[in-house]
Design a protein around this motif. Structure first.
Motif, short mmCIF file in Angstrom:
data_model
loop_
_atom_site.label_atom_id
_atom_site.label_comp_id
_atom_site.label_asym_id
_atom_site.label_seq_id
_atom_site.Cartn_x
_atom_site.Cartn_y
_atom_site.Cartn_z
N LEU A 375 0.86 -1.17 0.00
CA LEU A 375 0.00 0.00 0.00
C LEU A 375 0.90 1.23 0.00
O LEU A 375 1.67 1.45 0.93
N ALA A 376 0.81 2.01 -1.07
CA ALA A 376 1.69 3.17 -1.18
C ALA A 376 0.98 4.28 -1.92
O ALA A 376 -0.16 4.12 -2.34
N GLY A 377 1.66 5.38 -2.10
CA GLY A 377 1.06 6.52 -2.77
C GLY A 377 0.51 7.51 -1.76
O GLY A 377 1.06 7.67 -0.67
N VAL A 379 -1.57 7.82 0.63
CA VAL A 379 -2.36 7.27 1.71
C VAL A 379 -1.62 7.53 3.02
O VAL A 379 -0.39 7.61 3.04
N THR A 382 1.24 4.03 4.90
CA THR A 382 1.77 3.19 3.82
C THR A 382 2.40 1.96 4.45
O THR A 382 2.82 1.98 5.60
N ILE A 450 -1.34 1.44 -5.60
CA ILE A 450 -0.91 2.83 -5.48
C ILE A 450 -2.15 3.72 -5.40
O ILE A 450 -2.96 3.73 -6.32
N VAL A 451 -2.28 4.40 -4.28
CA VAL A 451 -3.45 5.24 -4.06
C VAL A 451 -3.19 6.63 -4.62
O VAL A 451 -2.11 7.19 -4.43
N THR B 97 6.34 3.91 -9.26
CA THR B 97 5.03 4.59 -9.26
C THR B 97 4.80 5.40 -7.99
O THR B 97 4.39 6.56 -8.05
N ALA B 98 5.07 4.77 -6.84
CA ALA B 98 4.81 5.47 -5.58
C ALA B 98 5.71 6.69 -5.47
O ALA B 98 5.29 7.76 -5.05
N VAL B 101 4.32 9.51 -7.81
CA VAL B 101 3.20 10.31 -7.33
C VAL B 101 3.56 11.12 -6.09
O VAL B 101 2.86 12.05 -5.74
N ARG B 102 4.66 10.77 -5.44
CA ARG B 102 5.03 11.54 -4.25
C ARG B 102 6.24 12.44 -4.51
O ARG B 102 6.94 12.84 -3.59
N CYS B 139 8.68 1.48 -1.48
CA CYS B 139 7.63 2.41 -1.91
C CYS B 139 6.96 3.12 -0.75
O CYS B 139 6.47 4.23 -0.90
N ALA B 140 6.90 2.46 0.41
CA ALA B 140 6.21 3.07 1.53
C ALA B 140 6.99 4.27 2.05
O ALA B 140 6.46 5.06 2.82
#
Lengths: 643, 169
Positions: A375-377, A379, A382, A450-451, B97-98, B101-102, B139-140
Motif C-alpha cells: 500500500l503506497a502513494g 495514503v 503506507t 498505489i493510491v 510509481t509510488a 506520485v510523491r 515504496c512506503a
C-alpha cells in the motif's frame, strides 16, 4: 538429527528471546527500515548497551509492514509484554534504554503498541490498531517477529512442519491438498497452483526443475522483497514441498539484483537449511534429494515472464518465446519445469503446515486464502498488508491505510502495476478478488496498490506506465516494440498540450493491436493503464486535448503560475528565489510573473510564506492580473475604482 | 562498441597492466566455463571493474566458447550492465510509481541540477553517476534515493544538496 530434536533445540532458542532473563531489542531493518534510518538506530542501541554494561539480545528483524511508522524498535523486557516503538531515532533509542530498561518507565508516548497477552498502561495492543486489526496475517505472520537469519526462530514458530508432513505423504496427495486449498498463483495471473504442479508431475522425464520467481519488477510493488527479507525460510520450505510433490531434483530462485538484502538473507537461509538437512541430499533421511541455486537478475523487467526468466537463467538475453510448449512440458534446459511466485511458495508452506481446509476457510468462492498488498502513494499509512480475498478497497484504503493524506479527495487506485489499471473511487466497495479486478479492466497482479488523490493526473500516470513498458519491451514483437512507442508519443503530446482530436480513439486502436500482437504478458497488458484510464477518466483526457487544461495541475506544459495581486505583500522572497529571473517587482510592490520567462519550476509556490499564499497555480483559464508591478498602497484604490 | 575511444584506449587491460590482467584471470578461474555462467561472470567483472571493458568481454567469449556477438548481446540487453566507466559514487533516484506520485520527478531534477548531469550520465571527473531506477521496492518511504549503497527515504528536493554532500565520504 531427528526433526523432533531440531525442534526442541529451536524452541529453547526462541524461549531465550521471549522469556529469557535478559532483555531483547528488535529493530526492523528491512530495506524500508534502513531507508528510514534503522542502521543508525541499531548502532545507537549497541553503543548505549555497551556503555551501560547491559546484557541484551539485539537482533535485526524484517518489516512488520507498518512502514509509515519506521524505524520501528521492539523491546522485550523480562516479565513484560513486547513493546513496539515507532519513528525511533538514535536519540530516542538511547533514551528508551535509559527510561525503560534502566528506570522501568515504558514511555507510552513513544510506543505504538504491545504484542502478547499482557498489557501496559497507556499503550494499545498492536494488533488492535486500525492498520492491523482487519488484516489476516498468514504469509506475513513471521515478518517483523523473527530474526530472518535464524532458522531456529522459524522452526520454533511452526516452520518446516509442513515439509515433515509432506515427506510422510505420497506426492499425489500433496498435490491434492494444494488443489483443495484453492491456492492460485500469486504472481498475478491466478492460475490454480495444484493443477500447475500436477501438469509438471505428470510430464514425462526424470529430470525436472522448479523455479521461484522473485523478479518483482512492478514499480510500486514490494511484497516479495519484504517476505524474502523478513521470512526467507517460508519460501524455501514451500519450494522443497513443491519439489517433492512434482518430483524435481533442482530448483532456482531468480531474484532481482535491486534486492541485495533479500539475496543476502536467501543465501543465509539456504546454508542453514542445508546444515539441518532440510535441503540437499537425502532430506531428513527420507531418500528425497533437492538442491537450490540462487540466480541474480541483471535488470530486465521482462524476465518476470516465465519463458524470459528461464532464458535468463540459461545465460541468454531474457526474451520470451511462444507457448506451447509450456514450461511444464519443456522449460529450463528443455526439461519439465514449474515456476511459481515467492508468495505462492510461501503460501504452499503454510497450507502444508496448517491444512488445506483451514486455508480455504479464508477468502471468496473462487479466490481462497489471503493476499499481500503493498500500500503506497497518497495514503496516510503506507506499508505492507495482508487481507483475505473479498476485502474491499474501502477497508484497505480507509481503515487499514487511514484514508488519504492531508484530507484530500480519493481519486483512484492503481492495481497490478504497469499491467493493471487505474480504478476510480466508484470501485471502493467492490470485494477484491482475481475475477472482480479483471472484470473492472484491471488485474490482481502481484499486489502493488498505489493510491491516488485529486492532485494526481491519470493521464500523466498512464504516460508514466507507458514510458516504463516502452523502455522495458524486449523488442521481439513489433506491435509491442513500436506500438508502445507510438502510444507513448501520443500521450506525451497530450500531456504537453499538443493533443489532437481523435487521439483517444487512436490510442484505443493502437492498444488493441499491441494486446493482440504481443507474445508475452508484458505487451499483452502494457496498454491496460491507458485503456482503463480512458474508460474511467475520459473527461480528463478531453480536458488535456480540447481545453489544454490539466485538472490535477500536474502536467507542466499546461499549468501556469500567477501572483495574486490582492495577497502579495511585496516581500521579494519569490523574486530572489526564481531561478529563471521571471519575477518582476520590488519592495512593497505587487510582484508579477513574466509568463514568457517562467520555467514552471514551482519554486515561487514553495517559498511564498504560507501566511501570504499569494502564488496561484492554475491550468486552462488565464486570470486577469497586472502585467507590471504596482505599489501595494494602490491596491485598495484600484479595487475601489473597479467597484 | 559505443565507448569513446579515449576511454577504451586507456583501459589497463589493453595496456597490459598485469594486476588487472590477473584479476580478470582470477575472476574466470572461479567459473567452470559453462554457457549459463555468462551473466554471473559479467556481473562479477562489472563488480570488479565498474563496467564491462571490451577486452574483458572478448576474453569471456573465448572462455565460454561463445560468439563475441552473444556476449555483447547479453551485455547490452540487461540494464545492469554498463559499457562505459561509471562514476565512483552512483546516485540512484527511484522513479517507481509510488515515488512518482510523491514527487520523484522533482527530486531527480534537483539531483540533475546539483550534479550538472542528466540521468544516465556521469560527471566528467567520474566522481558521480546519476541513474533513474525503475523501483527499489521501498515504496512506503517514497520518494527514495540511494547514494552508493545507502538508502534515503522520504526525500524532499530541498534535502538533495545536503544528502549529496554528506554521501561523498
Amino acid at each position: 538429527m531427528l526433526f523432533a530434536d531440531i525442534q526442541k533445540h529451536a524452541v529453547a532458542e526462541w524461549d531465550k528471546l521471549r522469556h529469557g532473563s535478559i532483555p531483547g531489542i528488535l529493530v526492523g531493518a528491512g530495506t524500508c527500515g534502513r531507508a528510514a534510518g534503522a542502521e543508525a538506530v541499531l548502532a545507537a542501541v549497541r553503543k548505549e548497551l555497551k556503555q551501560r554494561n547491559i546484557d541484551a539480545i539485539v537482533i535485526e528483524v524484517g518489516c512488520i509492514g507498518l512502514c509509515y511508522a519506521e524505524p520501528l524498535m521492539d523491546i522485550i523486557k523480562p516479565g513484560r509484554p513486547r513493546i513496539c516503538y515507532k519513528k525511533v531515532t538514535p536519540e530516542i533509542a538511547a533514551q528508551l534504554i535509559e527510561d525503560y530498561l534502566v528506570k522501568d518507565n515504558p514511555r507510552p508516548d513513544l510506543a505504538l503498541g504491545t504484542i502478547g497477552r499482557n498489557v501496559v498502561d497507556g499503550i494499545p495492543k498492536l494488533f488492535e490498531l486500525p492498520m492491523l486489526k482487519s488484516q489476516v496475517r498468514i504469509v506475513l505472520h513471521n515478518c517483523g517477529f523473527i530474526d530472518p537469519t535464524n532458522i531456529d526462530y522459524y522452526i520454533a514458530n511452526g516452520g518446516y512442519r509442513g515439509l515433515v508432513r509432506t515427506l510422510d505423504m505420497k506426492p499425489e496427495d500433496v498435490i491434492e491438498e494444494i488443489k483443495r486449498s484453492g491456492l492460485r498463483g500469486r504472481g498475478g495471473a491466478g492460475f490454480p497452483t495444484g493443477q500447475k504442479w500436477e501438469f509438471c508431475r505428470k510430464s514425462p522425464g526424470r529430470e525436472k526443475y522448479i523455479i521461484c520467481n522473485a523478479d518483482e519488477g512492478d514499480p510500486g510493488a514490494f511484497m516479495n522483497r519484504s517476505l524474502l527479507e523478513g521470512d526467507p525460510h517460508s519460501v524455501l520450505e514451500g519450494m522443497i514441498i513443491g519439489a517433492y510433490a512434482i518430483g524435481a531434483q533442482e530448483g532456482y530462485i531468480y531474484c532481482r539484483a535491486e534486492y541485495p538484502l533479500a539475496l543476502e538473507r536467501l543465501r543465509i537461509a539456504l546454508k542453514q537449511a542445508e546444515e539441518y538437512k532440510l535441503l540437499g541430499d537425502n532430506v531428513l533421511d527420507s531418500g528425497f534429494s533437492f538442491h537450490v541455486k540462487i540466480k541474480e537478475g541483471a535488470g530486465a523487467f521482462v524476465c518476470g515472464e516465465e519463458t524470459a526468466l528461464m532464458a535468463s537463467i540459461e545465460g541468454k538475453r531474457g526474451m520470451p518465446r511462444s507457448r506451447p510448449p509450456f514450461p511444464a512440458q519443456s522449460g529450463l534446459w528443455g526439461k519439465p519445469t514449474n515456476i511459481n511466485n515467492v508468495e505462492t511458495w510461501a503460501s504452499a508452506a503454510v497450507i502444508m503446515q496448517k491444512g488445506a481446509d483451514w486455508y480455504a476457510s479464508y477468502g471468496t468462492e473462487h479466490s481462497k486464502g489471503t493476499k499481500t498488498f503493498s500500500l503506497a502513494g497518497k495514503v496516510v499509512r503506507t506499508g505492507l498488508i495482508e487481507v483475505p480475498f473479498g476485502a474491499t478497497m474501502r477497508q484497505i484504503i480507509c481503515e487499514i491505510g487511514g484514508g488519504i493524506l492531508e484530507g484530500k479527495r480519493f481519486k483512484a487506485v492503481q492495481t497490478g502495476g504497469p499491467s493493471g489499471g487505474c480504478l476510480p473511487a466508484d470501485f471502493v466497495d467492490v470485494p477484491i478478488d482475481y475475477d472482480s479486478l479483471t472484470s473492472a479492466g484491471s488485474i490482481m497482479g502481484s499486489g502493488g496498490m498505489i493510491v491516488m488523490d485529486e492532485d494526481t493526473c491519470v493521464v500523466d500516470i498512464a504516460r508514466f506506465f507507458l514510458s516504463f513498458t516502452q523502455l522495458e519491451s524486449c523488442g521481439k514483437c513489433i506491435p509491442c516494440r513500436w506500438g508502445t512507442k507510438q502510444m507513448l508519443d501520443i500521450l506525451e503530446d497530450i500531456t504537453n498540450g499538443k493533443g489532437r482530436s481523435g487521439d483517444i480513439e487512436l490510442l484505443q486502436e493502437l492498444a488493441q493491436s499491441v494486446k493482440d500482437g504481443s507474445l508475452c504478458g508484458l505487451g499483452q497488458t502494457a496498454p491496460n493503464p491507458v485503456l482503463t484510464s480512458i474508460r474511467y477518466f475520459r473527461e480528463e483526457y478531453e480536458a488535456h486535448i480540447e481545453e489544454k487544461r490539466c485538472p490535477a495541475l500536474v502536467c507542466n506544459a499546461l499549468v501556469s503560475y500567477y501572483i495574486d495581486p490582492e495577497k502579495c505583500q511585496g516581500c521579494m522572497i519569490c523574486l530572489r528565489s526564481c531561478p529563471a529571473g521571471a519575477i518582476k517587482g520590488g519592495k512593497r510592490m505587487v510582484h508579477v510573473i513574466d509568463q514568457g520567462k517562467c520555467t514552471k519550476c514551482g519554486t515561487c509556490l514553495n517559498v511564498c510564506p504560507p501566511r501570504f499564499g499569494a502564488i496561484v497555480k492554475t491550468s486552462g483559464e488565464q486570470p486577469a492580473v497586472p502585467t507590471e508591478p504596482t505599489p501595494i498602497g494602490n491596491r485598495g484604490k484600484t479595487r475601489g475604482g473597479q467597484q | 562498441m559505443a565507448n569513446s575511444s579515449g576511454v577504451r584506449d586507456s583501459h589497463p587491460l589493453l595496456e597490459g597492466e598485469t594486476t588487472r590482467q590477473e584479476s580478470l584471470n582470477e575472476i574466470l578461474s572461479s567459473y567452470q566455463g559453462h554457457k549459463e555462467e555468462l551473466i554471473p561472470i559479467l556481473q562479477h567483472v562489472q563488480r570488479v571493474f565498474g563496467y564491462l571493458p571490451e577486452p574483458a568481454m572478448k576474453r569471456i567469449a573465448k572462455f565460454l566458447k561463445l560468439p563475441e556477438s552473444t556476449v555483447f548481446g547479453v551485455g547490452t540487453f540487461y540494464a545492469q550492465f554498463k559499457l562505459v566507466p561509471t562514476g565512483r559514487t552512483i546516485i540512484r533516484v527511484c522513479r517507481g510509481t509510488a515515488c512518482h506520485v510523491r514527487g520523484a520527478p522533482s527530486v531527480l531534477a534537483e539531483a540533475e541540477k546539483q550534479l550538472g548531469i542528466r540521468a544516465g550520465q556521469s560527471t566528467p571527473d567520474l566522481a558521480y553517476s546519476l541513474e533513474a531506477i525503475a523501483c527499489f521496492g521501498a515504496c512506503a518511504l517514497a520518494p527514495v534515493m540511494l547514494i552508493g549503497d545507502k538508502f534515503y527515504g522520504r526525500v524532499s528536493p530541498a534535502e538533495v544538496k545536503e544528502l549529496l554532500a554528506s554521501g561523498q565520504g
